[in-house]
Design a protein around this motif. Structure first.
Motif, short mmCIF file in Angstrom:
data_model
loop_
_atom_site.label_atom_id
_atom_site.label_comp_id
_atom_site.label_asym_id
_atom_site.label_seq_id
_atom_site.Cartn_x
_atom_site.Cartn_y
_atom_site.Cartn_z
N LYS A 1 0.83 -1.20 0.00
CA LYS A 1 0.00 0.00 0.00
C LYS A 1 0.87 1.26 0.00
O LYS A 1 0.59 2.21 -0.73
CB LYS A 1 -0.93 -0.01 1.22
N ALA A 2 1.92 1.26 0.81
CA ALA A 2 2.79 2.43 0.90
C ALA A 2 3.48 2.71 -0.43
O ALA A 2 3.70 3.88 -0.80
CB ALA A 2 3.84 2.23 2.00
N TYR A 3 3.81 1.65 -1.16
CA TYR A 3 4.49 1.80 -2.45
C TYR A 3 3.50 1.92 -3.62
O TYR A 3 3.90 1.99 -4.77
CB TYR A 3 5.42 0.62 -2.69
N ASN A 4 2.21 1.96 -3.31
CA ASN A 4 1.16 2.09 -4.33
C ASN A 4 1.29 1.03 -5.42
O ASN A 4 1.17 1.32 -6.62
CB ASN A 4 1.20 3.49 -4.96
N VAL A 5 1.52 -0.19 -5.00
CA VAL A 5 1.65 -1.30 -5.94
C VAL A 5 0.26 -1.70 -6.43
O VAL A 5 -0.62 -2.01 -5.63
CB VAL A 5 2.36 -2.51 -5.28
N GLU A 6 0.08 -1.67 -7.74
CA GLU A 6 -1.22 -1.99 -8.32
C GLU A 6 -1.24 -3.33 -9.04
O GLU A 6 -2.31 -3.86 -9.34
CB GLU A 6 -1.63 -0.88 -9.30
N GLY A 7 -0.08 -3.87 -9.34
CA GLY A 7 -0.03 -5.15 -10.05
C GLY A 7 1.29 -5.84 -9.78
O GLY A 7 2.24 -5.24 -9.25
N THR A 8 1.36 -7.10 -10.13
CA THR A 8 2.57 -7.88 -9.93
C THR A 8 3.04 -8.47 -11.25
O THR A 8 2.21 -8.75 -12.12
CB THR A 8 2.32 -9.02 -8.93
N PRO A 9 4.37 -8.63 -11.39
CA PRO A 9 5.42 -8.22 -10.47
C PRO A 9 5.72 -6.73 -10.60
O PRO A 9 5.57 -6.14 -11.66
CB PRO A 9 6.63 -9.05 -10.93
N SER A 10 6.15 -6.13 -9.50
CA SER A 10 6.62 -4.75 -9.48
C SER A 10 7.90 -4.72 -8.66
O SER A 10 8.04 -5.46 -7.68
CB SER A 10 5.59 -3.81 -8.86
N MET A 11 8.84 -3.85 -9.06
CA MET A 11 10.11 -3.76 -8.35
C MET A 11 10.37 -2.32 -7.93
O MET A 11 10.30 -1.39 -8.74
CB MET A 11 11.26 -4.27 -9.24
N ALA A 12 10.64 -2.14 -6.64
CA ALA A 12 10.94 -0.82 -6.09
C ALA A 12 12.44 -0.73 -5.79
O ALA A 12 13.04 -1.70 -5.32
CB ALA A 12 10.14 -0.59 -4.82
N VAL A 13 13.01 0.42 -6.06
CA VAL A 13 14.44 0.63 -5.83
C VAL A 13 14.65 1.83 -4.92
O VAL A 13 14.17 2.94 -5.21
CB VAL A 13 15.20 0.86 -7.17
#
Length: 211
Positions: free
Chosen positions: A168-180
């Motif tokens: 939720k904090a990273y506003n992930v809407e779908g997978t896969p997603s990668m945060a850096v």
């Protein structure tokens, strides 16, 4: 019901995958802002480390494809880059799968992580409930009683809730997603494909480091 859950998972995965192009390396200085999103607000990460988070779901076929690429890339990274996989909990249907990941982690059996993807997407096994998971891990040599003991433990449930908060904090809407580095978020839809997602993440790591 299980079939509907799987279809919902496929739909969420589709958010992160719209087109694919041939793989090409992305140089740090050439990474386009169109290939990632800025995280707003930026998230705090471990001091002195460059944190890479991969948000995934075992039920997502695109995550199954990306996972071996991610594992190979992680082995090439310097010691100051920390790759952490985060199972998403978009709804109650995802929670048992997230608990499965953290249970394997608690039992020091993440060597089975890739096999979970294989079981679901290649062997078409139904391992979406605690009972199904217990039977499956037992078939892989894991003590069934120990698995069931940690599955609903405070530690596993706490990590599952933390994973939910992170997505939720990273506003992930779908997978896969990668945060850096708590600053950037990319996915196959932004990057243009599976390998491109790894390439963009690599370029973003270099960008953060100032290479």
């Amino acid at each position: 019901m299980k079939s509907n859950m799987f279809l919902r998972a496929l739909a969420v995965c589709a958010v992160a995958m719209t087109t694919f192009v041939s793989a090409s390396a992305v140089a740090a200085q050439d990474v386009s802002s169109a290939k990632y999103k800025a995280i707003d607000p930026p998230q705090r990460t471990e001091p002195g480390k460059i944190e890479v988070l991969e948000f995934f779901a075992y039920s997502c076929p695109h995550c199954a494809v990306l996972d071996p690429m991610l594992q190979s890339w992680a082995k090439t990274l310097p010691s100051d880059v920390v790759v952490t996989q985060v199972p998403v909990v978009f709804s109650a249907a995802y929670k048992p799968l997230a608990q499965l990941y953290f249970s394997l982690e608690a039992l020091n059996r993440l060597d089975l992580h890739g096999l979970v993807f294989k079981a679901i997407h290649e062997e078409h096994k139904r391992i979406f409930t605690k009972a199904e998971m217990s039977d499956w891990v037992a078939s892989q040599g894991v003590d069934k009683a120990k698995f069931e003991g940690v599955f609903d433990s405070f530690g596993v449930l706490s990590k599952t809730e933390r994973a939910n908060q992170l997505s939720k904090a990273y506003n992930v809407e779908g997978t896969p997603s990668m945060a850096v580095a708590g600053k950037y978020l990319t996915s196959p839809s932004e990057a243009g494909g599976y390998q491109q997602t790894i390439d963009v993440a690599d370029a973003l790591v270099k960008k953060v480091r100032g290479n």
